[in-house]
Write a protein that holds these residues in place. Sequence first.
Motif, PDB file in Angstrom:
ATOM      1  N   ILE A  74      12.763  22.363  19.390  1.00 16.87           N
ATOM      2  CA  ILE A  74      11.575  23.144  19.754  1.00 16.87           C
ATOM      3  C   ILE A  74      11.642  23.415  21.252  1.00 16.87           C
ATOM      4  CG2 ILE A  74       9.057  23.114  19.877  1.00 16.87           C
ATOM      5  CD1 ILE A  74       9.364  21.267  17.273  1.00 16.87           C
ATOM      6  N   PHE A  75      11.766  24.691  21.588  1.00 19.75           N
ATOM      7  CA  PHE A  75      11.971  25.089  22.980  1.00 19.75           C
ATOM      8  C   PHE A  75      10.707  24.903  23.814  1.00 19.75           C
ATOM      9  CE2 PHE A  75      16.118  27.311  23.204  1.00 19.75           C
ATOM     10  CZ  PHE A  75      16.492  27.156  21.895  1.00 19.75           C
ATOM     11  N   GLN A  76      10.936  24.769  25.124  1.00 22.98           N
ATOM     12  CA  GLN A  76       9.808  24.594  26.053  1.00 22.98           C
ATOM     13  C   GLN A  76       8.926  25.842  26.065  1.00 22.98           C
ATOM     14  OE1 GLN A  76      11.158  23.585  29.977  1.00 22.98           O
ATOM     15  NE2 GLN A  76       9.109  23.448  30.805  1.00 22.98           N
ATOM     16  N   ASN A  77       9.571  27.008  26.059  1.00 25.86           N
ATOM     17  CA  ASN A  77       8.820  28.264  26.109  1.00 25.86           C
ATOM     18  C   ASN A  77       8.724  28.852  24.696  1.00 25.86           C
ATOM     19  OD1 ASN A  77       7.833  30.803  26.522  1.00 25.86           O
ATOM     20  ND2 ASN A  77       9.520  31.509  27.838  1.00 25.86           N
ATOM     21  N   PRO A  78       7.548  28.793  24.063  1.00 21.14           N
ATOM     22  CA  PRO A  78       7.479  29.294  22.683  1.00 21.14           C
ATOM     23  C   PRO A  78       7.782  30.775  22.559  1.00 21.14           C
ATOM     24  CG  PRO A  78       5.289  28.648  23.476  1.00 21.14           C
ATOM     25  CD  PRO A  78       6.262  28.266  24.535  1.00 21.14           C
ATOM     26  N   ASP A  79       7.632  31.538  23.636  1.00 22.48           N
ATOM     27  CA  ASP A  79       7.948  32.970  23.576  1.00 22.48           C
ATOM     28  C   ASP A  79       9.431  33.204  23.295  1.00 22.48           C
ATOM     29  OD1 ASP A  79       5.723  34.653  23.770  1.00 22.48           O
ATOM     30  OD2 ASP A  79       5.416  34.020  25.843  1.00 22.48           O
ATOM     31  N   VAL A  80      10.249  32.236  23.670  1.00 22.13           N
ATOM     32  CA  VAL A  80      11.678  32.341  23.400  1.00 22.13           C
ATOM     33  C   VAL A  80      11.949  32.104  21.925  1.00 22.13           C
ATOM     34  CG1 VAL A  80      13.838  31.072  23.756  1.00 22.13           C
ATOM     35  CG2 VAL A  80      12.443  31.694  25.721  1.00 22.13           C
ATOM     36  N   GLN A  81      11.194  31.193  21.357  1.00 18.99           N
ATOM     37  CA  GLN A  81      11.455  30.790  19.971  1.00 18.99           C
ATOM     38  C   GLN A  81      10.840  31.736  18.950  1.00 18.99           C
ATOM     39  OE1 GLN A  81      10.865  26.633  19.510  1.00 18.99           O
ATOM     40  NE2 GLN A  81      11.439  26.624  17.371  1.00 18.99           N
ATOM     41  N   LEU A  82       9.774  32.425  19.371  1.00 22.74           N
ATOM     42  CA  LEU A  82       9.076  33.304  18.415  1.00 22.74           C
ATOM     43  C   LEU A  82       9.478  34.752  18.675  1.00 22.74           C
ATOM     44  CD1 LEU A  82       5.598  31.543  18.623  1.00 22.74           C
ATOM     45  CD2 LEU A  82       7.508  31.033  17.129  1.00 22.74           C
ATOM     46  N   PHE A  83      10.559  35.171  18.049  1.00 21.61           N
ATOM     47  CA  PHE A  83      11.110  36.493  18.361  1.00 21.61           C
ATOM     48  C   PHE A  83      10.907  37.494  17.229  1.00 21.61           C
ATOM     49  CE2 PHE A  83      14.366  33.347  17.225  1.00 21.61           C
ATOM     50  CZ  PHE A  83      14.721  33.809  15.970  1.00 21.61           C
ATOM     51  N   CYS A  84      10.265  37.076  16.129  1.00 20.64           N
ATOM     52  CA  CYS A  84      10.083  38.001  14.995  1.00 20.64           C
ATOM     53  C   CYS A  84       8.767  38.771  15.136  1.00 20.64           C
ATOM     54  CB  CYS A  84      10.106  37.217  13.687  1.00 20.64           C
ATOM     55  SG  CYS A  84      11.714  36.503  13.349  1.00 20.64           S
ATOM     56  N   PRO A  85       8.587  39.838  14.360  1.00 17.31           N
ATOM     57  CA  PRO A  85       7.364  40.638  14.501  1.00 17.31           C
ATOM     58  C   PRO A  85       6.105  39.923  14.037  1.00 17.31           C
ATOM     59  CG  PRO A  85       9.018  41.803  13.202  1.00 17.31           C
ATOM     60  CD  PRO A  85       9.538  40.438  13.419  1.00 17.31           C
ATOM     61  N   THR A  86       6.210  38.988  13.086  1.00 17.59           N
ATOM     62  CA  THR A  86       5.008  38.270  12.655  1.00 17.59           C
ATOM     63  C   THR A  86       5.284  36.775  12.615  1.00 17.59           C
ATOM     64  OG1 THR A  86       5.577  38.294  10.316  1.00 17.59           O
ATOM     65  CG2 THR A  86       4.295  40.155  11.118  1.00 17.59           C
ATOM     66  N   VAL A  87       4.185  36.021  12.636  1.00 16.30           N
ATOM     67  CA  VAL A  87       4.262  34.565  12.604  1.00 16.30           C
ATOM     68  C   VAL A  87       5.003  34.105  11.345  1.00 16.30           C
ATOM     69  CG1 VAL A  87       2.819  32.526  12.257  1.00 16.30           C
ATOM     70  CG2 VAL A  87       2.249  34.172  14.058  1.00 16.30           C
TER      71      VAL A  87
ATOM     72  N   PRO B 299       3.344  37.298  17.194  1.00 15.09           N
ATOM     73  CA  PRO B 299       3.291  36.124  18.073  1.00 15.09           C
ATOM     74  C   PRO B 299       2.684  36.411  19.448  1.00 15.09           C
ATOM     75  CG  PRO B 299       5.422  36.269  17.026  1.00 15.09           C
ATOM     76  CD  PRO B 299       4.693  37.521  16.665  1.00 15.09           C
ATOM     77  N   TYR B 300       2.840  37.655  19.954  1.00  5.82           N
ATOM     78  CA  TYR B 300       2.319  37.911  21.304  1.00  5.82           C
ATOM     79  C   TYR B 300       0.799  37.881  21.369  1.00  5.82           C
ATOM     80  CZ  TYR B 300       2.107  42.733  19.543  1.00  5.82           C
ATOM     81  OH  TYR B 300       1.859  43.854  18.799  1.00  5.82           O
ATOM     82  N   GLN B 301       0.142  37.923  20.215  1.00  7.21           N
ATOM     83  CA  GLN B 301      -1.330  37.900  20.232  1.00  7.21           C
ATOM     84  C   GLN B 301      -1.891  36.483  20.203  1.00  7.21           C
ATOM     85  OE1 GLN B 301      -2.721  40.192  16.913  1.00  7.21           O
ATOM     86  NE2 GLN B 301      -2.552  42.129  17.989  1.00  7.21           N
ATOM     87  N   LEU B 302      -1.028  35.469  20.163  1.00  3.98           N
ATOM     88  CA  LEU B 302      -1.508  34.100  19.999  1.00  3.98           C
ATOM     89  C   LEU B 302      -1.754  33.423  21.344  1.00  3.98           C
ATOM     90  CD1 LEU B 302       0.996  32.873  17.248  1.00  3.98           C
ATOM     91  CD2 LEU B 302      -1.126  34.120  16.940  1.00  3.98           C
TER      92      LEU B 302
END
Lengths: 281, 249
Positions: A100-113, A152-155
């Motif tokens: 689990i990466f420190q920066n979740p923006d790196v890990q969440l790269f798909c269009p939806t959760v 993911p960007y809306q979270l």
Amino acid sequence: MVIYGSNDHMENIIFELKDVHFSYLGKFPALGGVDIKINQGQKISVIGANGTGKSTFLQILDAIIFADQGSVSFCNEQLNEKLFDNEEFSRNFRRKVGFIFQNPDVQLFCPTVKEDIVFGPLQLGFAKEQIQKRLDKLIDALGIQDLLNRPPYQLSIGEKRKVAIASTLIIEPEILILDEPTAGLDPLTTRHIIDLLIQENINGRTIITSTHDLHIVEEISDLVYVFGHQRKIVKSGLAGDILNDTALLTENNLVHIHSHKHKDKTHIHPHLHLDHHGENH
Amino acid sequence: MKNSNFIQRSVIAAPAFLKEIIFSEEIALRSGFLQSLDPRIKSLTFLLLIIQVLLSQSISVLSFFYALCLFLAVISKVKLGFFLKRTWIFIPLFSLFIAIPAVFTLGPAAVSVFVVRVLTCVSYAVLLSITTRHFELLRVLRIFKIPQIFVMTLEMCYRYIYLFVEIIEQTYQAVKSRVGVLAHYKSGQRIAAWNIASLWNRSVKLNEDVYQAMLSRGYHGEAVAWNDFKIKTRDWLWLSTVVMIIWKI
């Protein structure tokens, strides 16, 4: 240096690092000779000031970067880049080790959760019914049902962190590696994540966490490894022993001098972030 | 000072515009007719309609398709004023300007056909994009056998543009908090250039990190995607209706 290990799992070494060195672009040193053995089922923490190589160490464990010098073995097999060209080995390793990466923006790269959560098991060849079952279980456990169709960007940062954890937990890895899992989170979400890690360890998973957050260390670790300014482990030991070693923590920038007032008197003392403020005076 | 205000306005307005146009999915989330259709069927039928419009020579047929488009917008809870504003700017207006000289050679009828055809095609394209969530539209590309890696790259671009838009906004605020609003336009240009360079560096770093995150979860060069589209009776009915309309015309 004494390497501690839980007596119950002494025989099952999953990771063994010997004199591991790593530098970025060949000129910015990040690790300067790390030796460590990690046993199956342990929960360990890696603590240290910024820039002491904690994240690099975790990335080497997850085999997304490889040591310049020294050896890294996983279940008695030497890890190197070539080994991961073997699809079967790579798939088995990724099924066993989750990061689990420190920066979740790196890990969440798909269009939806939802797509982010199922990305890992899909790549690893799990059956769709199995993925759906695990997904249903996880969204219940983490309370993220309402987030599934959102991008993911809306979270919020706490939601992103939960989703990042879900995207790794769905693989059900035997070893869970977490880089600063509680950074920037509110106390309630932090508590939720700690409880989850403790539960996962009870379920038999090995938990390896890097953190600055000393007040969570005792709960999430049997053993603590302190990374020093030389970018290697300067001390390891039981969580309680390390956290009571004020000289060690001060030397490694893990405590700060805190000044505050009680009525008319100003107190100045080292602040450990271990207990409630009043109890530490 | 005017120049500096221009940079300032651009820095504020561009990200806000992007957020509003690209990321606002408010209409796509309403419970209207088009929103209830399966995105694959919807895209396929819109493609058929657009092809039919491109092939039509008759102004009355084109007008019928344009009226159908407006009707679909209304039953999909899209406000007509908003929709007309979106579809009439740029392309139809430009096509009108381009076509004006042809009035003298081809005659006004041919020009009308050309302009109405462009307007109708643009209207269908806009209606599809505003009534469908963007990630669904990208996923639809898969049914047209677009390689998965290409679709995934597009999806990632879409996902990370938002992050960069936010970075631009925050960087601008950080600059403003340190230099105030009255930066000389030359300094403004220099700051903008630094920002572009810094954004480029960040995107390169992010690219490496995201790739590592993909590897960590088992990616090995060929991504497997999740497909949970479901075609309902309503979708088949809509598809049949469109095919019948095209057949009859």
